[in-house]
Motif scaffolding. Sequence first.
Motif, PDB file in Angstrom:
ATOM      1  N   ARG A 142       0.834  -1.206   0.000  1.00 18.71           N
ATOM      2  CA  ARG A 142       0.000   0.000   0.000  1.00 18.71           C
ATOM      3  C   ARG A 142       0.865   1.252   0.000  1.00 18.71           C
ATOM      4  N   PHE A 143       2.001   1.193   0.705  1.00 16.90           N
ATOM      5  CA  PHE A 143       2.919   2.328   0.698  1.00 16.90           C
ATOM      6  C   PHE A 143       3.432   2.572  -0.721  1.00 16.90           C
ATOM      7  N   VAL A 144       3.836   1.507  -1.405  1.00 22.04           N
ATOM      8  CA  VAL A 144       4.376   1.634  -2.766  1.00 22.04           C
ATOM      9  C   VAL A 144       3.308   2.187  -3.704  1.00 22.04           C
ATOM     10  N   GLU A 145       2.064   1.712  -3.563  1.00 23.39           N
ATOM     11  CA  GLU A 145       0.981   2.212  -4.410  1.00 23.39           C
ATOM     12  C   GLU A 145       0.750   3.705  -4.190  1.00 23.39           C
ATOM     13  N   GLY A 146       0.854   4.131  -2.930  1.00 26.88           N
ATOM     14  CA  GLY A 146       0.584   5.526  -2.608  1.00 26.88           C
ATOM     15  C   GLY A 146       1.716   6.475  -2.948  1.00 26.88           C
ATOM     16  N   HIS A 147       2.971   5.975  -2.928  1.00 29.00           N
ATOM     17  CA  HIS A 147       4.122   6.857  -3.124  1.00 29.00           C
ATOM     18  C   HIS A 147       4.852   6.612  -4.444  1.00 29.00           C
ATOM     19  N   GLY A 148       4.530   5.510  -5.127  1.00 26.20           N
ATOM     20  CA  GLY A 148       5.179   5.237  -6.396  1.00 26.20           C
ATOM     21  C   GLY A 148       6.623   4.797  -6.274  1.00 26.20           C
TER      22      GLY A 148
END
Length: 389
Positions: free
Chosen positions: A39-45
């Motif tokens: 979810r962090f990767v999805e939100g921050h790219g």
Amino acid sequence: MIDLNELREELAEYAVPKREGGRSVREERIIAGFEEIQRFVEGHGRTPQHGEDKDIFERLYAVRLDRLRAMDECRALLAPLDHQGLLSGAEIAQADSVESMDDEELLAELEGAAGPSDITELRHVRSRAEIRAAEEIANRERCEDFDRFQPLFQQAESELKSGIRQTRPFGRDASVTTGNFFILGGQLVYVAEMGDVFRTPNGEPDARLRVIYSNGTESNLLLRSLQRALYKDQAGRRLTDPNAGPLFSETWEEDDIASGTIYVLRSLSSHPFVAEHRELIHKIGVTGGKVESRIANAAHDATYLLAEVEVVASYKLAGVNRTKLEGIFHRIFAPAQLDLTIQDRFGHPVRPREWFLAPLHVIDEAVRRILDGSISDVVYDPKTARLVG
């Protein structure tokens, strides 16, 4: 002579229970911890990074990802779920750093990811003190209604980053009550429920809690067990109440500005979604300088959706803590935050976070409520397009 088949049957009842779908509680916790990173990767790219300049949550996710990459069983379990390629091509040499850590350090880093050891990994007979410590933590299970609590964790993280909340070492205030947030073992913890208070054999008050963890698990440990765990954890922290501390004050701090402007922007982007909802999509910010200077380079800044913007409202202010004020706006309109990812000038995905799907008249009402002090516990309801308490 011992019959191995009989012995296996007798030991079977002590095995780690399997959940529906064939996964153990430990495997579910590993997956839940990995999903937080996703979810962090999805939100921050991007993947979470180490470094003192990063916030506490990103550093936690970075450490957790390193540990998952370094453990063969974790990579095997998570490979089918790794649609972002977070584990592929990982430097397996990371295992060296794991092996160099002592047991306490490793357990602290893996808290919320790998979970407790399986019975097949028994190394030694634990002392009674160790057994009591494990019992105090209580059994964690997957939180079936975590979707109710996830927005609370996201809001708490946002408020912590924006300065609305702060962390305090546990001990100055050892109270525990419903609605409290803590950081324990590097994980965000929320006290969702508290049962009836009773007295321990030595006369101390205690109560059974329902504690939710940010990785999607929960436990029903005792109040005093949570207090002991926070005391023992040198990094254990309490998150302050979001309403603690004045917004306007007579003493000046680093983020205070003598005078400035709250500004509301509307994007002129040609993006299909933005164009369709242009009258509802607004960016809310605070500046101590000129708004015109702030937005002069909007067309080249992903923060402004890489497009020109127009100022649709502005409000003069004086003697205000800028960080807290921006944080209040973000808390109020968090349910209507724009979920849009665009490509920056270098082709990297960016998800601007200061744009909201909220009508201008509601933003105007929020400003008035901030100025008269009636904003506490108010939040924007996207379904009714109103501020509700």
